[in-house]
Scaffold this motif. Structure first.
Motif, PDB file in Angstrom:
ATOM      1  N   ILE A 236       7.913  31.821  78.799  1.00 30.03           N
ATOM      2  CA  ILE A 236       7.643  31.989  77.370  1.00 30.03           C
ATOM      3  C   ILE A 236       8.438  33.177  76.816  1.00 30.03           C
ATOM      4  N   GLN A 237       8.317  34.312  77.512  1.00 29.87           N
ATOM      5  CA  GLN A 237       8.900  35.537  76.954  1.00 29.87           C
ATOM      6  C   GLN A 237      10.423  35.569  77.027  1.00 29.87           C
ATOM      7  N   LYS A 238      11.004  35.052  78.109  1.00 35.31           N
ATOM      8  CA  LYS A 238      12.456  35.166  78.257  1.00 35.31           C
ATOM      9  C   LYS A 238      13.186  33.861  77.996  1.00 35.31           C
ATOM     10  N   ASP A 239      12.575  32.738  78.327  1.00 42.08           N
ATOM     11  CA  ASP A 239      13.315  31.472  78.246  1.00 42.08           C
ATOM     12  C   ASP A 239      13.002  30.669  76.987  1.00 42.08           C
ATOM     13  N   GLY A 240      12.135  31.210  76.145  1.00 40.56           N
ATOM     14  CA  GLY A 240      11.927  30.602  74.836  1.00 40.56           C
ATOM     15  C   GLY A 240      11.103  29.325  74.812  1.00 40.56           C
ATOM     16  N   PHE A 241      10.266  29.103  75.845  1.00 37.46           N
ATOM     17  CA  PHE A 241       9.388  27.939  75.756  1.00 37.46           C
ATOM     18  C   PHE A 241       8.231  28.256  74.808  1.00 37.46           C
ATOM     19  N   ASP A 242       7.852  27.278  73.992  1.00 37.75           N
ATOM     20  CA  ASP A 242       6.800  27.496  73.006  1.00 37.75           C
ATOM     21  C   ASP A 242       5.420  27.202  73.570  1.00 37.75           C
ATOM     22  N   ALA A 243       5.359  26.355  74.581  1.00 35.12           N
ATOM     23  CA  ALA A 243       4.075  26.039  75.213  1.00 35.12           C
ATOM     24  C   ALA A 243       4.327  25.621  76.660  1.00 35.12           C
ATOM     25  N   ILE A 244       3.282  25.767  77.480  1.00 35.53           N
ATOM     26  CA  ILE A 244       3.401  25.401  78.896  1.00 35.53           C
ATOM     27  C   ILE A 244       2.200  24.558  79.297  1.00 35.53           C
ATOM     28  N   PHE A 245       2.451  23.537  80.112  1.00 38.11           N
ATOM     29  CA  PHE A 245       1.350  22.799  80.737  1.00 38.11           C
ATOM     30  C   PHE A 245       1.439  23.016  82.244  1.00 38.11           C
ATOM     31  N   ILE A 246       0.315  23.396  82.848  1.00 38.83           N
ATOM     32  CA  ILE A 246       0.282  23.569  84.301  1.00 38.83           C
ATOM     33  C   ILE A 246      -0.431  22.379  84.929  1.00 38.83           C
ATOM     34  N   GLY A 247       0.305  21.624  85.723  1.00 42.51           N
ATOM     35  CA  GLY A 247      -0.288  20.489  86.446  1.00 42.51           C
ATOM     36  C   GLY A 247       0.121  20.596  87.894  1.00 42.51           C
ATOM     37  N   SER A 248      -0.251  21.711  88.520  1.00 44.80           N
ATOM     38  CA  SER A 248       0.305  22.021  89.835  1.00 44.80           C
ATOM     39  C   SER A 248      -0.516  21.459  90.994  1.00 44.80           C
TER      40      SER A 248
ATOM     41  N   LYS B 176      13.048  -8.088  82.268  1.00 45.46           N
ATOM     42  CA  LYS B 176      14.332  -7.397  82.113  1.00 45.46           C
ATOM     43  C   LYS B 176      14.368  -6.534  80.848  1.00 45.46           C
ATOM     44  N   ASN B 177      13.746  -7.042  79.784  1.00 44.77           N
ATOM     45  CA  ASN B 177      13.958  -6.387  78.491  1.00 44.77           C
ATOM     46  C   ASN B 177      12.808  -5.476  78.082  1.00 44.77           C
ATOM     47  N   ILE B 178      12.537  -4.456  78.929  1.00 41.54           N
ATOM     48  CA  ILE B 178      11.527  -3.479  78.535  1.00 41.54           C
ATOM     49  C   ILE B 178      12.127  -2.644  77.395  1.00 41.54           C
ATOM     50  N   ALA B 179      11.368  -2.518  76.316  1.00 43.00           N
ATOM     51  CA  ALA B 179      11.881  -1.799  75.144  1.00 43.00           C
ATOM     52  C   ALA B 179      12.151  -0.333  75.481  1.00 43.00           C
ATOM     53  N   ASP B 180      13.216   0.229  74.907  1.00 45.05           N
ATOM     54  CA  ASP B 180      13.497   1.645  75.104  1.00 45.05           C
ATOM     55  C   ASP B 180      12.397   2.482  74.465  1.00 45.05           C
ATOM     56  N   PRO B 181      12.091   3.614  75.099  1.00 47.52           N
ATOM     57  CA  PRO B 181      11.041   4.449  74.525  1.00 47.52           C
ATOM     58  C   PRO B 181      11.445   4.981  73.141  1.00 47.52           C
ATOM     59  N   ILE B 182      10.456   5.084  72.268  1.00 45.33           N
ATOM     60  CA  ILE B 182      10.747   5.629  70.935  1.00 45.33           C
ATOM     61  C   ILE B 182      10.385   7.108  70.924  1.00 45.33           C
ATOM     62  N   VAL B 183      11.366   7.937  70.563  1.00 48.83           N
ATOM     63  CA  VAL B 183      11.161   9.385  70.534  1.00 48.83           C
ATOM     64  C   VAL B 183      11.469   9.873  69.126  1.00 48.83           C
ATOM     65  N   LYS B 184      10.567  10.699  68.574  1.00 52.93           N
ATOM     66  CA  LYS B 184      10.791  11.223  67.218  1.00 52.93           C
ATOM     67  C   LYS B 184      11.950  12.213  67.207  1.00 52.93           C
ATOM     68  N   PRO B 185      12.511  12.487  66.027  1.00 54.04           N
ATOM     69  CA  PRO B 185      13.647  13.415  65.946  1.00 54.04           C
ATOM     70  C   PRO B 185      13.270  14.798  66.492  1.00 54.04           C
ATOM     71  N   ASN B 186      14.282  15.507  66.999  1.00 53.50           N
ATOM     72  CA  ASN B 186      14.028  16.809  67.612  1.00 53.50           C
ATOM     73  C   ASN B 186      13.338  17.798  66.671  1.00 53.50           C
ATOM     74  N   THR B 187      12.328  18.478  67.216  1.00 50.58           N
ATOM     75  CA  THR B 187      11.592  19.444  66.395  1.00 50.58           C
ATOM     76  C   THR B 187      12.122  20.852  66.597  1.00 50.58           C
ATOM     77  N   GLY B 188      12.941  21.037  67.643  1.00 51.57           N
ATOM     78  CA  GLY B 188      13.415  22.387  67.957  1.00 51.57           C
ATOM     79  C   GLY B 188      12.433  23.176  68.818  1.00 51.57           C
ATOM     80  N   LYS B 189      11.261  22.578  69.137  1.00 50.42           N
ATOM     81  CA  LYS B 189      10.280  23.266  69.990  1.00 50.42           C
ATOM     82  C   LYS B 189      10.508  22.863  71.455  1.00 50.42           C
ATOM     83  N   LYS B 190      10.192  23.807  72.365  1.00 52.26           N
ATOM     84  CA  LYS B 190      10.412  23.556  73.800  1.00 52.26           C
ATOM     85  C   LYS B 190       9.102  23.671  74.573  1.00 52.26           C
ATOM     86  N   VAL B 191       8.845  22.708  75.437  1.00 53.84           N
ATOM     87  CA  VAL B 191       7.631  22.734  76.252  1.00 53.84           C
ATOM     88  C   VAL B 191       8.007  22.685  77.733  1.00 53.84           C
ATOM     89  N   ALA B 192       7.406  23.577  78.514  1.00 51.86           N
ATOM     90  CA  ALA B 192       7.635  23.589  79.963  1.00 51.86           C
ATOM     91  C   ALA B 192       6.442  22.959  80.657  1.00 51.86           C
TER      92      ALA B 192
END
Ligand SMILES: Cc1cc2nc3c(=O)[nH]c(=O)nc-3n(C[C@H](O)[C@H](O)[C@H](O)COP(=O)(O)OP(=O)(O)OC[C@H]3O[C@@H](n4cnc5c(N)ncnc54)[C@H](O)[C@@H]3O)c2cc1C
Ligand SMILES: Cc1cc2nc3c(=O)[nH]c(=O)nc-3n(C[C@H](O)[C@H](O)[C@H](O)COP(=O)(O)OP(=O)(O)OC[C@H]3O[C@@H](n4cnc5c(N)ncnc54)[C@H](O)[C@@H]3O)c2cc1C
Ligand code: FES
Lengths: 496, 281
Positions: free
Chosen positions: A257-269, A162-178
């Motif tokens: 990247i150019q219009k929506d402001g993503f800083d990096a993209i990963f393609i796993g299609s 029942k008690n799976i620990a909540d994921p730990i996420v570092k404070p926001n960096t302001g960077k966006k990844v698609a």
């Protein structure tokens, strides 16, 4: 192989555990090797071939302990070298033997993110278990320590806590990844990148997340609930998921990247472009790619004929062409949907079959009829354009080919027909050209796979790729492994 | 989730919906389509984007209620949400100034034809439109077509409006003229597209048809939409939906369209029963 009911497996394991109790801490390697390999409890073959529920039920706790005790903890640990993500296998197995399941799953999670998936679908017999010292000394890879089943055991154990620990996420960096595609590769990158505090958005073409784990691999082998839990975990971390979004169509890759402001993209299609045989009759009614057949059944739930609106072909006698996991899944699905006979046609022998051994065994137990060293020559239609029969040729094994496997050579004049009303083509997938077509500057090889360097970076700065779109149709663990590499590169790239 | 902002009934069984879809409205080009899925248990069906307004962020769909999903869609109202809608899909129509183009729309085929007529007109072509329907009631988009073309010919099977003939008759006449058309675009039921292609073949007039095969993913992943074109297998959702009508194996395509006929008919029957029950409430 004869079917052993779960109760008996558990009963036997209990008795043996009792017997070993007195010398549990003083077992010699010889004692360990003489513990019988634990069979996976499964549903009765004659019942399960009529339902969609999971076939393999998972070890009983006694079995898990016994199987873990079979491991001799050899120093050189060849199993770790066989694991594409180098899990500390002896470490987690020792923890299981000590009944410290929490520690066991934590050890696995240091290297792997999808333990409950990989424990079920990894081709262990050609990876970690192939080199297992126990299997070697018993001269049978099928008697190696069942590392995969143990992995599954502790992953499932964790899921029930029942008690799976909540994921730990570092404070926001302001960077966006698609992230393009929500299969195992994309899921892995999302978790690893989000953990560093970057905002992550996954774009998924389908209405459901999970990639092949959801549309390809059937429920009876990988319950969709497990995949859903992995995706829910991402959402809990704050990953945004946009379904019904086809990168390249709904929005161009470069626009992200150019219009929506993503800083990096990963393609796993992924590798979603079905190969056909290019033989006569392939466009008759009753011929399907395995992708179509499995997508109808899994993603669109067509097996639930009462409730699903998507139809699936009413087959009586089915031929499945191929010998990989996809072929096994299609053949076993056809049985469950109500086919009376399913013939699996493969042009090499069983040894060369790329499918997991367990799937081959299960398919046979369920009644799939195997035709090895045979291949389809043409599909014959009736006057209404429906499949009536398949004409096959017999083969024999000749000299080894580029893959090191002996090349099947056709025996001329050996043609014969099998009367069927359905043919499912499961001879592999190429990569889907959609992103390449709409992103000309992205370099691909002649099979359409995206070319990346050892850090999974593509020819365009800020764009990374991994999984089947890079490797060609491969495996879940390799997709995850590349995802981890790409995530590390992205995290480094965003630091500068 | 895409909101329905406007709904019209164009004829007895044909409806027009304006649906919120800002990204698709911006990216779409003539000839492209969307796939929609109404519920968890639903079926993914393709519909052509027959118009779009990028500024307002909506697209227009025109469809005929022929079976289960299209009936469910016809029962939805303004303000309702379509659970899943994805696009734009397919290769856009090749648009350039060909010279004079004849555009033939049969029945609901007028809907996918309309954005192509607009595109070709804007590119400077002289456009003749032939619209055909079984009867006057079923004719759609007459005024819009008139506004976007240089010439409009209407025909009905029963003669209740316009000329009493099949669309192939005026098409043949136009091909027989001294300055025969440079291109024909024909969209409608497969049998109509087949005969339009047969009509233009002796005149050597290039003929583009838009195929409406059964689809699932719409991205080239399943091959369910495949057709034979010039003896090669093509996927309608990515290689099409438009192809050279003189090369398409229509007979095979028509057979494939009927692959699930038995099941569809019973579902359709069932949904009429359900509609009647609903009517009573
Ligand atoms: C039937 C079947 C059985 C298999 N069995 C096994 C097995 O037993 N063991 C094993 O290890 N492997 C197995 N595999 C292979 C394994 O599933 C794949 O190697 C793995 O899923 C690859 O992961 P991925 O993340 O690269 O791609 P995928 O799982 O293919 O996921 C890619 C995702 O990207 C989405 N996508 C594609 N294009 C776009 C786009 N333009 N925009 C947005 N989204 C997009 C797709 O819809 C999909 O959801 C099997 C494969 C199949 C088909
Ligand atoms: C590229 C493309 C564009 C289309 N554009 C339009 C349009 O603008 N307006 C319009 O009214 N119709 C259009 N269609 C046809 C429309 O998709 C079908 O009428 C619809 O799917 C019928 O679904 P149903 O459940 O209501 O009927 P059903 O009873 O399920 O089927 C009726 C008939 O529709 C076809 N069909 C069934 N399922 C599918 C499916 N998943 N995909 C495609 N066809 C199917 C079959 O021929 C079937 O016999 C288009 C089709 C394609 C391929
Ligand atoms: S609809 Fe699946 S490949 Fe075209």
């Amino acid at each position: 192989m004869t079917y052993i009911p779960p109760e008996i497996l558990q009963h036997d394991a209990k008795i043996l555990i009792e017997k070993l109790k007195s010398k549990q801490n003083s077992l010699t390697p010889k004692d360990r090797i003489s513990i019988p390999p634990q069979e996976m409890p499964t549903q009765d073959p004659n019942k399960r071939n009529k339902n969609m529920n999971e076939v393999a039920l998972g070890f009983f706790v006694e079995q898990a302990k016994l199987e873990a005790m079979r491991c001799i903890q050899c120093k050189n640990a060849p199993c770790v070298d066989g694991c594409p993500v180098r899990i500390d296998i002896p470490g987690f197995i020792k923890a299981i033997a000590q009944e410290d399941f929490k520690k066991a799953i934590e050890i696995i999670k240091n290297n792997s993110l999808l333990a409950s998936v990989c424990g079920r679908v990894c081709p262990q017999e050609t990876q970690c278990q192939e080199t297992c010292t126990v299997g070697k000394s018993l001269k049978d890879v099928n008697k190696a320590v069942s590392i995969g089943r143990l992995e599954r055991y502790v992953a499932d154990w964790e899921r029930t806590q029942k008690n799976i620990a909540d994921p730990i996420v570092k404070p926001n960096t302001g960077k966006k990844v698609a992230i393009v595609g929500c299969g195992p590769a994309g899921i892995t990158v999302a978790a690893d990148v989000r953990r560093e505090g970057h905002a992550v958005t996954i774009f998924e073409a389908f209405h459901k997340t999970g990639g092949v784990l959801v549309y390809g691999i059937p429920e009876f082998r990988l319950p969709k609930k497990i995949v859903q839990e992995e995706v829910d975990f991402l959402k809990k971390m704050g990953v945004e998921i946009k379904t019904n979004f086809i990168v390249g169509r709904t929005r161009k890759l470069t626009d992200l990247i150019q219009k929506d402001g993503f800083d990096a993209i990963f393609i796993g299609s992924g590798a979603g472009l079905p190969r056909f045989m290019n033989i006569e009759g392939e466009n008759l009614v009753g011929v399907f790619s395995a992708n179509e057949y499995l997508t109808r059944s899994n993603l669109m739930k067509a097996y639930d004929k009462e409730n699903a609106h998507t139809p699936i072909f009413d087959s009586k006698i089915v031929a499945v062409l191929g010998g990989g996991n996809v072929a096994m899944d299609a053949a076993r699905t056809a049985l469950r949907i109500g086919a009376q006979e399913v013939h699996l046609i493969y042009r090499r022998t069983e040894v060369e079959m790329p499918a997991r051994v367990e799937e081959v065994v299960h398919a046979k137990e369920e009644g799939v009829i195997f035709h090895i060293l045979q291949n389809a020559k043409q599909i014959i239609g009736d006057e209404n354009g429906h499949v009536k029969a398949i004409e096959c040729l017999k083969y024999e094994l000749g000299e080894p080919d580029a893959s090191g496997r002996r090349r099947p050579v056709e025996i001329s004049g050996s043609e014969f027909n099998i009367a069927v009303d359905t043919v499912i083509v499961a001879i592999g997938n190429d990569s889907n050209p959609l992103i390449k077509q709409t992103t000309p500057s992205l370099e691909t090889n002649r099979w359409g796979n995206i070319i990346v360097d050892e850090n999974c970076k593509s020819s365009i700065d800020g764009i990374y790729a991994g999984g089947d779109i890079v490797l060609g149709a491969a495996t879940v663990i390799l997709a995850m492994g590349q995802g981890r590499i790409a995530a590390r590169s992205i995290n480094e790239y965003l630091q500068d | 989730m895409n909101k329905i902002i406007e709904k019209f009934q164009l004829s007895e069984s044909v409806y027009q919906l304006k649906v919120e879809a800002p990204l698709i409205a911006t990216e779409r080009k003539p000839g492209q389509f969307i796939l929609l899925l109404l519920s968890e248990n639903g079926e993914r069906i393709p519909l052509t984007i027959s118009d779009a307004d990028p500024l307002e962020g909506h697209i227009t769909l025109i469809f005929q209620a022929v079976g289960k999903t299209t009936h469910l869609l016809a029962n939805m109202n303004e303000g309702d949400f379509i659970a899943n809608l994805v696009g734009p899909l397919g290769t856009p129509t090749h648009i350039e100034n060909f010279g004079s183009v004849v555009c033939v729309g049969g029945g609901i085929g007028a809907a996918p034809l309309y954005p192509i007529v607009q595109g070709l007109k804007n590119a400077g072509n002289k456009i003749s439109v032939i619209l055909g329907a079984r009867n006057k009631e079923l004719l759609i988009l007459e005024n819009k077509m008139k506004a976007s073309s240089d010439e409009l010919i209407v025909c009905t099977d029963d003669g209740s409006y316009g000329r009493k003939c099949l669309v192939t008759e005026p098409l043949k006449e136009l091909c027989e003229q001294n300055n025969k058309p440079d291109l024909v675009v024909a969209i409608g039921p497969p049998i109509m597209m087949k005969f339009c292609s047969e009509t233009t073949r002796p005149f050597n007039v290039s003929t583009v048809v838009s195929l409406n095969t059964i689809m699932i993913d719409g991205t080239g992943m399943c091959g369910g939409c495949r057709v034979t074109v010039g003896n090669k297998t093509k996927f309608v959702c990515v290689d099409g939906p438009e192809f050279d009508g003189h090369l398409v194996d229509f007979d095979n395509m028509m057979i494939r369209l009927r692959a699930y006929k038995k099941r569809e008919d019973s579902d359709h029957h069932q949904c009429h029963i359900n509609l009647k029950i609903e009517d009573k409430d």
